[in-house]
Every structure is written in C-alpha cells, then in structure tokens.
Design a protein around this motif. Sequence first.
Motif, PDB file in Angstrom:
ATOM      1  N   ILE A   1       0.931  -1.406  -0.397  1.00 35.39           N
ATOM      2  CA  ILE A   1       0.026  -0.195  -0.177  1.00 35.39           C
ATOM      3  C   ILE A   1       0.963   1.217   0.062  1.00 35.39           C
ATOM      4  CG2 ILE A   1       0.038  -0.028   2.129  1.00 35.39           C
ATOM      5  CD1 ILE A   1      -3.096   1.145   2.641  1.00 35.39           C
ATOM      6  N   LYS A   2       0.729   2.005  -0.669  1.00 37.07           N
ATOM      7  CA  LYS A   2       1.309   3.540  -1.030  1.00 37.07           C
ATOM      8  C   LYS A   2       1.350   4.338   0.535  1.00 37.07           C
ATOM      9  CE  LYS A   2       0.315   4.165  -5.827  1.00 37.07           C
ATOM     10  NZ  LYS A   2      -0.359   5.184  -7.199  1.00 37.07           N
ATOM     11  N   GLY A   3       2.005   5.091   0.913  1.00 40.69           N
ATOM     12  CA  GLY A   3       2.260   5.912   2.351  1.00 40.69           C
ATOM     13  C   GLY A   3       1.125   6.715   2.334  1.00 40.69           C
ATOM     14  N   THR A   4       1.036   7.687   1.032  1.00 39.64           N
ATOM     15  CA  THR A   4      -0.490   8.329   0.430  1.00 39.64           C
ATOM     16  C   THR A   4      -1.363   8.074   0.619  1.00 39.64           C
ATOM     17  OG1 THR A   4      -0.585   8.544  -1.182  1.00 39.64           O
ATOM     18  CG2 THR A   4       0.778   9.901  -1.270  1.00 39.64           C
ATOM     19  N   ASP A   5      -1.584   6.777   1.023  1.00 40.31           N
ATOM     20  CA  ASP A   5      -3.088   5.995   1.208  1.00 40.31           C
ATOM     21  C   ASP A   5      -3.363   6.039   3.163  1.00 40.31           C
ATOM     22  OD1 ASP A   5      -3.795   6.301  -1.386  1.00 40.31           O
ATOM     23  OD2 ASP A   5      -3.261   4.382  -2.193  1.00 40.31           O
ATOM     24  N   ILE A   6      -2.303   6.012   3.432  1.00 35.77           N
ATOM     25  CA  ILE A   6      -2.072   5.375   5.024  1.00 35.77           C
ATOM     26  C   ILE A   6      -2.733   6.744   6.259  1.00 35.77           C
ATOM     27  CG2 ILE A   6      -1.117   4.605   7.118  1.00 35.77           C
ATOM     28  CD1 ILE A   6       0.736   3.569   4.393  1.00 35.77           C
ATOM     29  N   VAL A   7      -3.432   6.335   6.603  1.00 36.07           N
ATOM     30  CA  VAL A   7      -4.194   7.319   7.536  1.00 36.07           C
ATOM     31  C   VAL A   7      -4.180   6.990   9.167  1.00 36.07           C
ATOM     32  CG1 VAL A   7      -6.301   8.857   5.979  1.00 36.07           C
ATOM     33  CG2 VAL A   7      -6.515   6.271   7.441  1.00 36.07           C
ATOM     34  N   LYS A   8      -3.724   8.121   9.986  1.00 42.44           N
ATOM     35  CA  LYS A   8      -3.732   7.155  11.439  1.00 42.44           C
ATOM     36  C   LYS A   8      -5.483   7.532  11.854  1.00 42.44           C
ATOM     37  CE  LYS A   8       0.374   9.730  12.661  1.00 42.44           C
ATOM     38  NZ  LYS A   8       0.012  10.196  11.272  1.00 42.44           N
ATOM     39  N   GLY A   9      -5.469   5.788  13.272  1.00 43.40           N
ATOM     40  CA  GLY A   9      -6.996   5.546  13.173  1.00 43.40           C
ATOM     41  C   GLY A   9      -6.766   5.530  14.718  1.00 43.40           C
ATOM     42  N   ILE A  10      -7.864   6.150  16.035  1.00 44.73           N
ATOM     43  CA  ILE A  10      -7.577   5.303  17.018  1.00 44.73           C
ATOM     44  C   ILE A  10      -8.970   4.517  17.473  1.00 44.73           C
ATOM     45  CG2 ILE A  10      -7.092   6.491  19.323  1.00 44.73           C
ATOM     46  CD1 ILE A  10      -7.000   9.098  17.958  1.00 44.73           C
ATOM     47  N   GLU A  11      -8.604   3.669  17.832  1.00 45.86           N
ATOM     48  CA  GLU A  11      -9.518   2.532  17.710  1.00 45.86           C
ATOM     49  C   GLU A  11     -10.309   2.934  19.747  1.00 45.86           C
ATOM     50  OE1 GLU A  11     -10.266  -2.406  18.293  1.00 45.86           O
ATOM     51  OE2 GLU A  11      -8.077  -1.546  18.649  1.00 45.86           O
TER      52      GLU A  11
ATOM     53  N   TYR B   1     -13.242   3.054  14.802  1.00 45.13           N
ATOM     54  CA  TYR B   1     -12.196   3.462  14.756  1.00 45.13           C
ATOM     55  C   TYR B   1     -12.688   4.955  14.154  1.00 45.13           C
ATOM     56  CZ  TYR B   1      -8.777  -0.134  14.674  1.00 45.13           C
ATOM     57  OH  TYR B   1      -8.356  -1.098  15.433  1.00 45.13           O
ATOM     58  N   VAL B   2     -11.594   6.232  15.231  1.00 41.74           N
ATOM     59  CA  VAL B   2     -11.729   7.737  14.683  1.00 41.74           C
ATOM     60  C   VAL B   2     -10.721   8.669  14.107  1.00 41.74           C
ATOM     61  CG1 VAL B   2     -11.985   9.665  15.610  1.00 41.74           C
ATOM     62  CG2 VAL B   2     -13.223   8.050  17.329  1.00 41.74           C
ATOM     63  N   LEU B   3     -10.596   8.333  12.885  1.00 38.49           N
ATOM     64  CA  LEU B   3      -9.405   9.051  11.733  1.00 38.49           C
ATOM     65  C   LEU B   3      -9.112  10.213  12.283  1.00 38.49           C
ATOM     66  CD1 LEU B   3     -10.633   7.427   8.594  1.00 38.49           C
ATOM     67  CD2 LEU B   3      -9.204   6.745  10.623  1.00 38.49           C
ATOM     68  N   VAL B   4      -7.887  10.800  12.247  1.00 36.21           N
ATOM     69  CA  VAL B   4      -7.182  11.583  12.079  1.00 36.21           C
ATOM     70  C   VAL B   4      -6.495  12.320  11.900  1.00 36.21           C
ATOM     71  CG1 VAL B   4      -8.415  12.331  14.917  1.00 36.21           C
ATOM     72  CG2 VAL B   4      -5.951  11.807  14.397  1.00 36.21           C
TER      73      VAL B   4
ATOM     74  N   SER C   1       9.485  20.950  31.123  1.00 37.16           N
ATOM     75  CA  SER C   1       8.522  21.538  30.076  1.00 37.16           C
ATOM     76  C   SER C   1       7.700  20.427  29.337  1.00 37.16           C
ATOM     77  CB  SER C   1       9.897  22.246  28.984  1.00 37.16           C
ATOM     78  OG  SER C   1      10.520  21.678  29.132  1.00 37.16           O
ATOM     79  N   ARG C   2       6.503  21.180  29.058  1.00 40.21           N
ATOM     80  CA  ARG C   2       5.986  20.416  27.872  1.00 40.21           C
ATOM     81  C   ARG C   2       6.925  20.313  26.265  1.00 40.21           C
ATOM     82  NH1 ARG C   2       1.132  17.604  30.068  1.00 40.21           N
ATOM     83  NH2 ARG C   2       0.332  18.791  31.808  1.00 40.21           N
ATOM     84  N   VAL C   3       6.807  19.340  25.703  1.00 42.71           N
ATOM     85  CA  VAL C   3       6.995  19.740  24.112  1.00 42.71           C
ATOM     86  C   VAL C   3       6.415  18.232  22.954  1.00 42.71           C
ATOM     87  CG1 VAL C   3       9.508  18.386  23.998  1.00 42.71           C
ATOM     88  CG2 VAL C   3       9.130  19.869  22.061  1.00 42.71           C
ATOM     89  N   VAL C   4       6.409  19.182  21.706  1.00 45.12           N
ATOM     90  CA  VAL C   4       5.164  17.862  20.763  1.00 45.12           C
ATOM     91  C   VAL C   4       6.251  17.935  19.737  1.00 45.12           C
ATOM     92  CG1 VAL C   4       3.374  17.403  18.966  1.00 45.12           C
ATOM     93  CG2 VAL C   4       3.457  19.150  21.605  1.00 45.12           C
ATOM     94  N   MET C   5       6.763  17.112  19.681  1.00 47.57           N
ATOM     95  CA  MET C   5       6.838  16.153  18.776  1.00 47.57           C
ATOM     96  C   MET C   5       7.145  14.692  18.189  1.00 47.57           C
ATOM     97  SD  MET C   5      11.826  16.611  20.074  1.00 47.57           S
ATOM     98  CE  MET C   5      10.777  15.369  20.719  1.00 47.57           C
ATOM     99  N   HIS C   6       6.979  15.122  16.670  1.00 47.85           N
ATOM    100  CA  HIS C   6       6.059  13.668  15.635  1.00 47.85           C
ATOM    101  C   HIS C   6       4.667  13.558  16.007  1.00 47.85           C
ATOM    102  CE1 HIS C   6      10.402  13.390  14.571  1.00 47.85           C
ATOM    103  NE2 HIS C   6      10.768  13.214  15.918  1.00 47.85           N
ATOM    104  N   THR C   7       4.238  14.553  16.294  1.00 47.06           N
ATOM    105  CA  THR C   7       2.869  13.996  16.650  1.00 47.06           C
ATOM    106  C   THR C   7       2.873  13.746  17.637  1.00 47.06           C
ATOM    107  OG1 THR C   7       2.493  12.504  15.132  1.00 47.06           O
ATOM    108  CG2 THR C   7       2.026  14.353  14.017  1.00 47.06           C
ATOM    109  N   LYS C   8       3.409  14.382  18.998  1.00 48.86           N
ATOM    110  CA  LYS C   8       3.126  12.686  20.530  1.00 48.86           C
ATOM    111  C   LYS C   8       3.542  14.099  20.914  1.00 48.86           C
ATOM    112  CE  LYS C   8       4.637   9.692  23.187  1.00 48.86           C
ATOM    113  NZ  LYS C   8       5.201   8.354  23.355  1.00 48.86           N
ATOM    114  N   GLU C   9       2.649  14.899  22.407  1.00 49.63           N
ATOM    115  CA  GLU C   9       3.435  15.531  23.305  1.00 49.63           C
ATOM    116  C   GLU C   9       4.289  15.099  24.801  1.00 49.63           C
ATOM    117  OE1 GLU C   9       1.625  18.448  26.040  1.00 49.63           O
ATOM    118  OE2 GLU C   9       0.381  16.908  26.619  1.00 49.63           O
TER     119      GLU C   9
END
Length: 295
Positions: A57-67, A73-76, A140-148
């Motif tokens: 599967i292509k990377g452009t066809d991959i989405v993030k989902g939270i079960e 799933y909720v897609l974000v 402190s807090r910092v967000v890197m790679h979509t994770k706090e």
Amino acid sequence: MKPRAIWKGAISFGLVHVPVALYPASQDAGIDFDWLDRRTMDPVGYQRINKRTGKPIKGTDIVKGIEQEDGDYVLVTDEQIKAAYPASTQSIDIETFVQAAEIPFLLLEKPYYLEPIGKGEKVYALLREAMFEAGVIGISRVVMHTKEHLAALVPMGPGLVLNTIRWASEIRPVDELKLPPAGRAAAGVKPAELKMATQLIGDMTTTWDAERYQDRFVDAVQKLVKQKIAAGDTKVVTPIEEPPEKTTTSNVVDLTELLARSLAQRQGSPGPRKDQKKSATSGRGTGKASQPKRA
C-alpha cells in the motif's frame, strides 16, 4: 558531521522566547545491519502491507486511526493533530523549575541538544546562566512527531540539553513484583553481612568515566569486518540520497522588557509549594538525577 535538526521552535520562558533547533544528543553505537538483495546488492526497504489483502500500500493511502472500545476507529490527520496543540508544536513551554535530584532516573528517557538560532544567543546564555545560578532544571512540555512529551531542560557546560521524561502513567507499579520488604530488619539482613557488603562496595567505588566502558559485541563484529576487508570479501552498494532540509530563522527582541513583564505577571501568583508531596516514583530506592554541573 553535524546532525540534522529534527525540530525547530523556541523555549518559552515567561514572556521570553528563545529560538532553538533540536538535535539528537545520543547515537546508535551498535552494529547497523542493512538489508540487501543478495542477487543485486541493492538496499532493501520496509514495505507497508495491507494485513487483510497482503498487498503493498502507498504511504499516501495510509491514515491514522484510534480504536474505540466498540471496535470503531476515529480517523485524524496530521493537520488536525497539530491544530489540537497550536501553542505547543513549535515551543518548549517551561512550566516550573525543580531541583535535579527530585527527578528519578527511572523517568529519564532520551536526551537532545538545543542550539540557539536566529538572534537567540544572548537570551539562550541568560537562561543557561540563570539556571546554573539557581541550581535548578526546567520542567517543560514539547510536541515532537505529533506526540506530546514531558521534558527536563538541563544546563550542561556551554549548552542546554532537553531530556524527555516518561509520564507517570508509563511507569509500572513496583508492587506487581515480588520483592523483599524494605528495611534491613524486615529483609533479615544481619549487621555483619551489611558491614562486609558496604566495605566491598566502598572498595569497588570509583569516579565515573564513560570512556572506560565499550560494547564488546561491537568490537567483536568490527574485528570480523576488518578480517573480511583484508580478505577482499566486500560488495559495492549504491546508496539512496535524500534531499537536504530547508532552514528558517527567528528573532528575539526587547529582552529586558519581556523579563520585567514576566516578573510582574508572576507577582500575586502562588508558586509551587516546597512541601508538596513527591510522586510515587520518587520514593525509597529510586535513583535520582544529579544537580546540574558545568562540564
């Protein structure tokens, strides 16, 4: 070779912002075994596979989902995730300062170097020297790679180091293990045994020197590699190059005014109480980080 910056933003210190670039402070010193095609000596990459069909599967066809609990799933999207933390994605927000010894070693995760960019050298040095003077580190807090991440901002020599910290929820309770009770009497330790063990520890105690310790597995594999090179047993592999990363700059102005306004805002705001209870992870038997020292 200077590593590539993995994040660019600013340290938020009251109303003052220190523009910085984030670099990995650690590196993998082990043996990196690359995958190669035996027939052509071409590099072999990791392929994304649809688990149901078994097809790539292509990377452009991959989405993030939270079960969810019901199986749905909720897609974000990455944009939606960034929008959820608009003020944190490009800033390291210092929330409080603490003594370094209060942070158990168990919570420390991964270190990063912080380098001032733009015109941030002066305010970078000011924050570093002020932390040395107070003998504290910043939480402190910092967000890197979509994770706090929770992180400790530590002055070290001429620089500032950001060390990510594990969340308390990521540490498993020690009561899941069958451990001897705390205390010499409860554990049945005899005074003579404790005296001899303490003496042995004293005889084995030295000053820490990281250069004294080497990975013996790496040494053995490198010896094998040298033998193969000497025997002419090598193959030619054409590397795949990546495009260079674009850079941006930031400016810092009115430092004195921003510091004065930050102090004014703090007046009337109760600071952290010194008698606050420590977390469960900083109790008996946990290692503690040392006070910040100059290199």
